[in-house]
Scaffold this active site. Structure first.
Site, short mmCIF file in Angstrom:
data_model
loop_
_atom_site.label_atom_id
_atom_site.label_comp_id
_atom_site.label_asym_id
_atom_site.label_seq_id
_atom_site.Cartn_x
_atom_site.Cartn_y
_atom_site.Cartn_z
N LYS A 95 0.87 -1.18 0.00
CA LYS A 95 0.00 0.00 0.00
C LYS A 95 0.90 1.22 0.00
CE LYS A 95 -4.47 0.93 0.23
NZ LYS A 95 -5.58 0.14 -0.33
N GLY A 206 -24.62 3.71 1.15
CA GLY A 206 -23.62 4.40 0.32
C GLY A 206 -23.75 4.00 -1.13
N GLY A 208 -22.08 5.25 -3.83
CA GLY A 208 -20.98 5.85 -4.59
C GLY A 208 -20.58 4.88 -5.69
N ASN A 209 -19.29 4.78 -5.95
CA ASN A 209 -18.83 3.89 -7.03
C ASN A 209 -19.29 2.45 -6.76
OD1 ASN A 209 -17.28 1.96 -8.44
ND2 ASN A 209 -15.67 3.43 -8.85
N GLY A 211 -21.22 1.01 -4.18
CA GLY A 211 -22.63 0.80 -3.83
C GLY A 211 -23.57 1.14 -4.99
P1 NAD Z 1 -17.20 6.50 -3.03
O1 NAD Z 1 -16.60 7.71 -2.40
O2 NAD Z 1 -17.42 6.48 -4.51
O3 NAD Z 1 -18.64 6.21 -2.36
C1 NAD Z 1 -18.90 6.28 -1.00
C2 NAD Z 1 -20.40 6.54 -0.82
O4 NAD Z 1 -20.72 6.50 0.57
C3 NAD Z 1 -20.87 7.91 -1.31
O5 NAD Z 1 -22.13 7.74 -1.96
C4 NAD Z 1 -21.07 8.71 -0.03
O6 NAD Z 1 -22.07 9.72 -0.16
C5 NAD Z 1 -21.54 7.61 0.89
N1 NAD Z 1 -21.39 7.93 2.33
C6 NAD Z 1 -20.40 8.61 2.94
N2 NAD Z 1 -20.67 8.69 4.26
C7 NAD Z 1 -21.83 8.04 4.47
C8 NAD Z 1 -22.63 7.77 5.61
N3 NAD Z 1 -22.27 8.21 6.82
N4 NAD Z 1 -23.76 7.07 5.46
C9 NAD Z 1 -24.14 6.63 4.24
N5 NAD Z 1 -23.43 6.85 3.12
C10 NAD Z 1 -22.30 7.55 3.24
O7 NAD Z 1 -16.28 5.29 -2.56
P2 NAD Z 1 -16.19 3.81 -3.19
O8 NAD Z 1 -15.03 3.74 -4.12
O9 NAD Z 1 -17.55 3.40 -3.65
O10 NAD Z 1 -15.78 2.97 -1.89
C11 NAD Z 1 -16.73 2.58 -0.90
C12 NAD Z 1 -16.13 1.54 0.01
O11 NAD Z 1 -15.72 0.42 -0.76
C13 NAD Z 1 -14.88 1.99 0.77
O12 NAD Z 1 -14.87 1.34 2.02
C14 NAD Z 1 -13.75 1.47 -0.09
O13 NAD Z 1 -12.55 1.29 0.67
C15 NAD Z 1 -14.35 0.14 -0.52
N6 NAD Z 1 -13.72 -0.43 -1.71
C16 NAD Z 1 -13.72 0.22 -2.91
C17 NAD Z 1 -13.16 -0.38 -4.03
C18 NAD Z 1 -13.22 0.28 -5.37
O14 NAD Z 1 -12.93 -0.41 -6.36
N7 NAD Z 1 -13.65 1.53 -5.49
C19 NAD Z 1 -12.53 -1.63 -3.92
C20 NAD Z 1 -12.55 -2.29 -2.68
C21 NAD Z 1 -13.15 -1.68 -1.59
#
Ligand code: NAD
Length: 404
Positions: A95, A206, A208-209, A211
């Site tokens: 990392k 959540g 985001g990407n 979810g």
């Molecule tokens: P992102 O920033 O695109 O999405 C996060 C989402 O969570 C957003 O919609 C945000 O509004 C929402 N959020 C933030 N605080 C919140 C709360 N208190 N209650 C409800 N919703 C809330 O991030 P992402 O890339 O989708 O990553 C999300 C999770 O998945 C993280 O834990 C990340 O480490 C994990 N992850 C991501 C990937 C990847 O490929 N992007 C891979 C493995 C793990």
């Protein structure tokens, strides 16, 4: 480390192996000088932790955050070693990071900083040594800058040193949705054994990407999304939500709240709604001893990293609510990153259908392996995933000389 201790309580490992794993193989801390737009010079602190490479080159993202420090990067690098072993991809764990608030930098300052990180790490990274990727606040564009800087410094032309690049610059098809897509394949592999119906009521924290794609993919496959949230609030309709209409509403209003045909609920209430599957896909430490007894989901499926605390894990296990752990559920992202590395090395570009098929095969097989290991060990799926990962890393360490 708490999770490691829980796992080794159900399947013992040699002290020699465990002491090897309790610290990273190599820790790199660098000073990165950057000329700022106003003519001043600022020095940023950057890190790379190369935790374990018994199974292949170190692999893991680079995080830009003001709270990022060496200790955080070490913990995440350990986690990556386990996640790559769970997915059974030929990668070790690493990392990286920079202590910076990227929102305070102009785009050209960000580019100089990113190129500076790649220059400072030139000697320790490379396709056969260490393959970084994006993480919090780092993007495909940043990977392309770093890859370009690395190529200038070394003459290396495959592009296989950094993954998560844009598709036009050597990135893989299917990477953006890979975490959710891989999660879905693991979910379907386990669904019947977890006692879940063909069509489940699903709550997603959540969108985001990860979810957001999860909502689309689960809905497309005849599951019913009954509640979703973002950082501003949550919405609920037990009869089901129209997922594409939610994204239109969010685009117009900036959030999910106020969506017609659903009731607004709080983020805390969302986690406690009755449903078949609760998918945390936002932040760490969301299911804690404070709410674990109120969770009504039949299964928790962790697409976020670290959403359940170890204490809450024990409570859910005691209540008979299975938790499909992050190191299995969200391993699709690093798996497709590894496909990108492989395509770059071979000079190939796979179709999206090829990528999805290979991802399905891996996620399906690993989910089944870990479930049956949890049944053999009479333990939860998280401990079983840790055990499987540790056994694979131990076998690789023994193959390169670890005795006892
Ligand atoms: P992102 O920033 O695109 O999405 C996060 C989402 O969570 C957003 O919609 C945000 O509004 C929402 N959020 C933030 N605080 C919140 C709360 N208190 N209650 C409800 N919703 C809330 O991030 P992402 O890339 O989708 O990553 C999300 C999770 O998945 C993280 O834990 C990340 O480490 C994990 N992850 C991501 C990937 C990847 O490929 N992007 C891979 C493995 C793990």
């Amino acid at each position: 480390m708490t999770q490691l201790d829980r796992a080794v309580a159900v399947r013992s490992f040699s002290e020699a192996f465990l002491s090897l794993l309790r610290q990273p193989q190599r820790t790199i801390r660098v000073a990165i000088p950057v000329h700022m737009d106003d003519g001043s010079l600022r020095i940023f602190e950057g890190y790379r932790v190369q935790y374990n490479n018994a199974r292949g080159p170190f692999k893991g993202g680079i995080r830009y955050h003001i709270a990022t420090d060496l200790e955080e990067v070490k913990a995440l690098a350990f986690w990556m070693s386990l996640k790559c072993a769970v997915a059974d991809i030929p990668m070790g764990g690493g990392k990286g990071g920079i202590t910076v608030d990227p929102k305070q930098l102009s785009n050209s300052e960000l580019e100089r900083l990113s190129r500076g990180w790649a220059r400072a790490m030139t000697d320790v990274i490379g396709p056969q040594k260490d393959v970084p990727a994006p993480d919090v606040n780092t993007t495909g564009e940043i990977m392309a800058w770093m890859g370009d800087e690395y190529a200038k410094m070394t003459g290396e032309k495959t592009g296989a040193t950094f993954t998560g690049k844009p598709v036009g610059q050597g990135g893989s098809e299917g990477r953006t949705e890979a975490t959710a897509q891989g999660g879905y394949f693991a979910f379907e592999a386990l669904r019947e054994s977890l006692g879940l119906p063909v069509s489940c009521a699903v709550v997603i924290q959540g969108i985001g990407n990860v979810g957001g794609y999860a909502a689309k993919i689960w809905a497309k496959n005849s599951h019913k999304i009954v509640a979703v949230s973002d950082s501003r609030g949550a919405i609920y309709n037990p009869a089901g939500l129209d997922v594409s209409a939610i994204f239109e509403h969010k685009e117009k209003t900036g959030g999910v709240r106020g969506f017609a045909g659903a009731k607004d609920v709080t983020n805390e209430e969302l986690l406690e709604l009755p449903c078949d599957v609760l998918i945390p896909a936002a932040l760490e430490n969301q299911i804690t001893p404070a709410n674990a007894n109120a969770i009504q989901a039949k299964v928790v499926f962790e697409l976020a990293n670290g959403p359940t605390t170890p204490e809450a894990d024990e409570i859910l296990f005691g209540r008979g609510i299975p938790v499909v752990p992050d190191i299995l559920a969200n391993a699709g992202g690093v798996t497709v990153s590894t496909f990108e590395w492989e395509q770059n090395l071979k000079g190939e570009h796979w179709t999206e259908a090829d990528v999805v098929k290979k991802l399905e095969d891996i996620m399906w097989a690993q989910a089944k392996t870990i479930l049956s290991r949890s049944q053999e060990l009479k333990t939860d799926i998280r401990r079983a995933a840790f055990v499987v990962a540790l056994e694979r890393i131990e076998a690789a360490e023994k193959a390169r000389g670890l005795s006892s």
